[in-house]
Design a protein around this motif. Structure first.
Motif, PDB file in Angstrom:
ATOM      1  N   GLN A  24      31.699  -8.742 -22.460  1.00 26.72           N
ATOM      2  CA  GLN A  24      32.543  -7.454 -22.389  1.00 26.72           C
ATOM      3  C   GLN A  24      33.570  -7.387 -21.085  1.00 26.72           C
ATOM      4  N   VAL A  25      32.996  -7.670 -20.012  1.00 24.96           N
ATOM      5  CA  VAL A  25      33.973  -8.012 -18.772  1.00 24.96           C
ATOM      6  C   VAL A  25      34.920  -8.938 -18.870  1.00 24.96           C
ATOM      7  N   GLU A  27      36.418 -10.094 -21.398  1.00 26.61           N
ATOM      8  CA  GLU A  27      37.258  -9.587 -22.467  1.00 26.61           C
ATOM      9  C   GLU A  27      38.440  -8.666 -21.711  1.00 26.61           C
ATOM     10  N   GLN A  28      37.802  -7.697 -20.833  1.00 27.02           N
ATOM     11  CA  GLN A  28      38.534  -6.859 -19.840  1.00 27.02           C
ATOM     12  C   GLN A  28      39.344  -7.572 -18.958  1.00 27.02           C
ATOM     13  N   GLU A  29      38.853  -8.501 -18.248  1.00 33.70           N
ATOM     14  CA  GLU A  29      39.521  -9.085 -17.423  1.00 33.70           C
ATOM     15  C   GLU A  29      40.734  -9.907 -18.083  1.00 33.70           C
ATOM     16  N   ASN A  31      42.244  -9.031 -20.755  1.00 33.35           N
ATOM     17  CA  ASN A  31      43.232  -8.188 -21.245  1.00 33.35           C
ATOM     18  C   ASN A  31      44.105  -7.644 -19.947  1.00 33.35           C
ATOM     19  N   LYS A  32      43.441  -7.648 -18.791  1.00 33.71           N
ATOM     20  CA  LYS A  32      44.125  -7.402 -17.667  1.00 33.71           C
ATOM     21  C   LYS A  32      45.093  -8.323 -17.018  1.00 33.71           C
ATOM     22  N   THR A  38      39.241 -14.380 -15.560  1.00 34.05           N
ATOM     23  CA  THR A  38      38.954 -15.126 -16.831  1.00 34.05           C
ATOM     24  C   THR A  38      38.226 -16.373 -16.638  1.00 34.05           C
ATOM     25  N   GLN A 135      31.562  -0.320 -12.073  1.00 34.85           N
ATOM     26  CA  GLN A 135      32.498   1.132 -12.967  1.00 34.85           C
ATOM     27  C   GLN A 135      31.525   1.417 -13.907  1.00 34.85           C
TER      28      GLN A 135
END
Length: 345
Positions: A24-25, A27-29, A31-32, A38, A135
């Motif tokens: 999940q992290v 995917e967040q990285e 997207n950022k 990544t 977070q």
């Protein structure tokens, strides 16, 4: 406090859920647009899939079954990290003789596997542990009543890396970063006058903390430059957003625990003393897992047998016999949730 506490008050993953949290992290990285992080996340995933294929699929599945699903191989994160630790724990050396009789030396950096970058891969995993825990979304209806029950001279002992409890106690103004962990950190300046008072409560973090640096310093800002403890320092950081690796003064989730740093030994000593001196021990969300063998000494050699001992865990009934065996306490009171404990104690 164990991982079950942080899961209850903020939804943070317990250990068997942590690898899924990595993806999940990732995917967040992605997207950022954090390309390095990544890349590191993809590297961790590739490594875990490689191990799963080498140690599970090929020897156990291939040729006998067509496929498999719902495999928990990667949930065993402690075992995967332990495999890395074993491979970087020593060096094999030998004297060798070539066909002409010439002697030379040969060394191999790993015990079982010829992967050359395991130390760097371990740092990538540590970075993702940081990102998975730093977070949080707090369930204030559970956390706040618990924090309000904490009184002066209480000692909190935690196996967790996250900053949930100290941030909440800091907001209550009964805990401060400089002395609240029970160890001395590298000197830092610029504390606001309002926060120069001493901590009334101490937190002993047995596996370290996400905001502890390797040189026994403290981090005061998140990656996005927001302060971890607002108002504590006179000046806010003005550095750009950080997107690199994260390492620190904390012990990885591994069967091979490294207690080579004096400050970590001090924390364990503080925890032993706190339990010996306590009138009542309350254990929340900690299952005494086999990978934390040192915890058995903490619970089994600190005279808990005759103390008031409370166990708070959804799985308390199944954990009861384990705690009785380790602590020799036959009169353990159990609660299935923090809410139930707060409402009935």
């Amino acid at each position: 406090m164990g991982a079950g506490f942080s899961n209850a008050v903020s939804g943070l993953p317990v250990m068997k859920e942590l690898t899924k949290a990595f993806w999940q992290v990732l995917e967040q990285e992605k997207n950022k647009g954090h390309n390095n992080r990544t890349f590191w996340g993809n590297r961790i995933r590739h490594y875990f899939e490689f191990l799963e294929n080498d140690f599970f699929v090929r020897p156990c599945i291939s040729g006998k079954y067509e496929n498999y699903e719902e495999c928990n191989f990667q949930e065993n994160l402690e075992a995967l990290i332990s495999f890395i630790d074993l491979n970087v724990s020593g060096e094999i050396t030998a004297s060798v003789i070539d066909k002409d009789g010439n002697r030379g030396s040969y060394s191999k950096p790993t015990l079982f596997w010829n992967f050359t970058d395991l130390e760097e891969l371990r740092t990538c995993i540590q970075t993702y542990i940081y990102l998975a825990f730093i977070q949080t979304t707090i369930k204030k209806e559970i956390l706040n009543p618990f924090i309000q029950r904490i009184s002066q001279n209480d000692k909190l002992i935690t196996f967790n890396y996250d900053l949930i409890v100290e941030k909440a106690l800091y907001e209550r103004d009964i805990w401060k970063p400089k002395d609240g962990y029970g160890i001395a950190f590298k000197e830092f300046h610029g504390i606001a006058d309002f926060h120069k008072s001493k901590s009334e409560v101490h937190i002993y973090k047995l596996h370290g903390s996400l905001n502890w640096e390797k040189d026994v310093g403290l981090q005061f800002f998140y990656d996005n430059n927001e302060p971890i403890f607002p108002g504590y320092l006179l000046e806010d950081s003005k550095s750009p957003q950080y997107q690199g690796k994260k390492t620190g003064l904390w012990i990885m989730p591994s069967f091979i625990k490294q207690f080579l740093i004096p400050e970590l030994l001090d924390i364990w000593q503080n925890a032993f003393s706190a339990i010996k001196e306590a009138e009542e021990i309350i254990v929340i969300g900690y299952s005494l897992p086999k990978e934390d063998s040192a915890a058995c000494l903490l619970f089994g050699t600190t005279n808990i047998a005759d103390k008031r001992l409370i166990l708070v865990d959804p799985n308390a009934d199944n954990l009861l016999e384990k705690y009785r065996t380790v602590t020799h306490n036959r009169n353990i009171k159990t609660f299935k949730s923090i809410e139930n404990f707060l409402n009935n104690s």
